[in-house]
Design an enzyme around this catalytic site. Structure first.
Site, PDB file in Angstrom:
ATOM      1  N   GLU A 245      36.521  34.880  37.735  1.00 52.21           N
ATOM      2  CA  GLU A 245      37.530  33.845  37.855  1.00 52.21           C
ATOM      3  C   GLU A 245      38.241  33.920  39.195  1.00 52.21           C
ATOM      4  OE1 GLU A 245      39.498  37.370  35.807  1.00 52.21           O
ATOM      5  OE2 GLU A 245      37.584  36.365  35.726  1.00 52.21           O
TER       6      GLU A 245
ATOM      7  N   ASP B  18      43.029  33.782  42.106  1.00 46.77           N
ATOM      8  CA  ASP B  18      42.611  34.311  40.816  1.00 46.77           C
ATOM      9  C   ASP B  18      43.279  33.485  39.710  1.00 46.77           C
ATOM     10  OD1 ASP B  18      41.217  36.736  39.480  1.00 46.77           O
ATOM     11  OD2 ASP B  18      43.140  36.587  38.437  1.00 46.77           O
TER      12      ASP B  18
ATOM     13  N   ASP C 223      33.989  28.126  31.058  1.00 49.96           N
ATOM     14  CA  ASP C 223      33.143  27.664  32.161  1.00 49.96           C
ATOM     15  C   ASP C 223      33.626  26.317  32.685  1.00 49.96           C
ATOM     16  OD1 ASP C 223      31.651  29.912  31.858  1.00 49.96           O
ATOM     17  OD2 ASP C 223      29.988  28.931  30.811  1.00 49.96           O
TER      18      ASP C 223
ATOM     19  N   ASN D  65      39.714  32.540  27.726  1.00 49.26           N
ATOM     20  CA  ASN D  65      38.364  32.608  27.162  1.00 49.26           C
ATOM     21  C   ASN D  65      38.407  33.003  25.687  1.00 49.26           C
ATOM     22  OD1 ASN D  65      36.317  31.712  28.736  1.00 49.26           O
ATOM     23  ND2 ASN D  65      35.879  33.661  29.711  1.00 49.26           N
TER      24      ASN D  65
END
Length: 561
Positions: free
Chosen positions: A462, A419, A436, A427
């Site tokens: 993620e 993770d 991305d 983000n």
């Protein structure tokens, strides 16, 4: 001259032409029926070859998958000895080579899911069977079999045998070499395919009661026949019969000749990748029966046609022939464009039906184009369904399918749950486009760092998972540490991250799949270890000490904590 006289003269001319045509047609009918019968029997032959190829391809695919799966075949330092020259190969010697029954237990689920394979066998390099799903297979000496010798040279092989050591009947064997780390053949996987499975009964029953199927070996000896009640016996020598002799001298073709139960039209071919010959025949009486009927009915037909021609000549015209045919053609063109409409049936076999032929060609071309477009769309959809569109690696669906397969075949299985730390904050700070890009870089780094036998998949926003067949917990942990360092070394700026750059937390787990465990136990253990890595401050790798009942509950409690 009146119209009636003209019509009568024209009718007599037509009847003369019809009489000549009927005589000519009877002669042509025999030739046409032979040509149609050749086409029919060739089609039956191709269907038989297709059934055979499908069964053999399925067996080869299973063997290739098993040979490429780590842990499927036992590899040890046992001292292999050759079979004494005075020993019968079909008599097992338990002391010759150590058996490996545990590996056959892993093969049985594969056997149950592969109906074309009757049994699976693991053969040591000296030709001794170490493990087999068939009773009495362990200890047999296969060193004299050609398929084993070819496989020991690293080449997959397919061969028929006249007498199987296990069943005592003709069988077909597929052999797949298993290549060790040093490039040598360390074992051979052998699949026995019953000849009855090559041509399933459903296919044979579709051939009809008058069809005949024969399979012979290179010497012309009978291996298999359909129907079962033919006047032949097992291992009967058919090499002196005309159809078998022709089949043995040519690759494929047709012949009208005397067979085991009468004159038949045979189509023959050599079965792909084998030394067997397949012959499919239809009864000559079925071919000639229409000719006999046509001969007897020719005279009566001429009388009937004479009356019909005289009575209907003045009725034939634009309204009764051309207009209906043109309307039919227009409706079929609309159908070819996709405008669904019930298609009428035409019973007149005359020149004016040429528009109908054109309409049928247009409709067939349109349907072919649409079918091709549909196939291409289906291929694209299948590709999209198995890959993650952002990263190009496997998605959750593909990962679950691979996990289920490895759980049933691997003797040991490792897993990493990965993770990205504080990805939401990344983000929020950089925006979704950079987010991305970050996910793609992490996916590429994982894929380039793990082993070639491992599988990486994106299982969440993620979150990634790595499936590691044959890996111990220590090996999985070591790979996890390499991944953590590799991703940290990318130095992707992350102001709110643990170290100022993008990092990952990794949970490791490994187990030996068995009846006491479930797939979810391994996933839950890796998840729990991931939560422990996050709780330890992130940018950490943690290993699950145990895998078993209760792990899923512990993982949930760790997530809630």
């Amino acid at each position: 001259m009146s119209l009636r006289i003209r019509l009568a003269v024209f009718a007599l001319l037509v009847m003369t032409i019809v009489a000549s045509e009927r005589t000519y047609s009877i002669v042509r009918l025999h030739m046409d029926n032979l040509a149609a019968a050749e086409s029919h029997v060739t089609d039956l032959l191709e269907r038989g070859v297709g059934q055979f190829s499908a069964a053999v391809s399925s067996a080869h695919a299973v063997l290739s998958t098993l040979a490429a799966t780590p842990g499927t075949v036992p590899v040890d330092n046992a001292l292999y000895t050759a079979t004494p020259s005075d020993q019968t190969p079909s008599v097992p010697d338990p002391g010759m080579t150590p058996d490996a029954p545990s590996h056959c237990q892993a093969l049985r689920p594969v056997l149950e899911s592969s109906p074309s394979i009757a049994s699976l066998t693991i053969v040591a390099p000296n030709g001794i069977v170490r493990c087999g799903t068939a009773n009495g297979a362990v200890g047999l000496d296969l060193s004299t079999r050609d398929y084993f010798r070819i496989a020991m040279r690293g080449i997959p092989s397919l061969e028929s045998v006249s007498v199987s050591y296990v069943t005592g009947t003709p069988s077909l064997y597929a052999a797949q070499p298993v290549i060790g780390e040093n490039g040598d053949v360390v074992a051979v996987l052998v699949a026995r395919i019953e000849l009855s499975d090559l041509l399933p009964r459903e296919f044979l029953s579709d051939l009809g009661p008058t069809a005949q199927v024969i399979i012979v070996d290179p010497a012309g000896a009978l291996v298999m026949t359909y129907p079962d009640g033919l006047p032949v016996t097992a291992r009967m020598d058919l090499s002196d019969t005309a159809p078998v002799a022709r089949a043995m001298s040519r690759t494929r073709g047709t012949i009208l000749a005397e067979g085991p139960d009468g004159v038949r039209l045979y189509a023959f071919t050599r079965l792909p990748a084998t030394n067997l010959h397949l012959l499919v025949g239809v009864d000559e009486a079925i071919i000639l029966k229409p000719v006999e009927r046509a001969t007897w009915s020719a005279g009566l037909m001429l009388l009937v046609l004479s009356g019909i021609i005289l009575c209907t000549f003045w009725l034939a015209g634009e309204r009764l022939i051309v207009a209906p045919v043109q309307a039919l053609a227009n409706r079929l063109v609309r159908f070819g464009r996709g405008e669904t409409e019930e298609a009428p049936t035409a019973h007149l076999l005359i020149t004016e039906l040429q528009p109908l032929v054109v309409a049928f060609e247009h409709m067939a071309g349109e349907l072919t184009r649409r079918e091709s477009a549909l196939r291409n769309a289906n291929r694209r959809l299948n590709s999209l369904a198995s890959l993650d569109p952002l990263t190009g690696i496997a998605n959750r669906r593909s990962f679950d399918a691979a996990l289920a397969l490895q759980w049933n075949t691997a003797t040991r299985l490792g897993m990493l749950m990965i993770d990205i730390d504080k990805f939401k904050a990344f983000n929020d700070h950089h925006g979704h486009q950079e987010g991305d890009h970050c996910i793609r870089l992490v996916a590429q780094t994982i894929a380039s760092t793990i082993r070639s036998s491992d599988m990486v998949a994106r299982v969440g926003g993620e979150e990634f998972a790595v499936l590691m067949p044959g890996a111990t917990l220590a090996a999985a942990t070591e790979v996890g540490q390499r991944l953590r360092r590799a991703i940290e070394s990318l130095a992707i700026e992350h102001p709110t991250g643990v170290t100022g750059v993008v990092t990952v937390s990794i949970g490791c787990a490994a187990c030996d799949p068995g009846p006491a465990l479930a797939v979810s136990d391994l996933v839950a253990a890796a998840d729990k270890a991931l939560y422990e890595a996050k709780a330890a401050g992130r940018n950490e790798v943690r290993s699950a000490k145990t895998v078993g009942a209760g792990t899923a509950d512990d993982a949930r409690r760790a997530a809630e904590g």
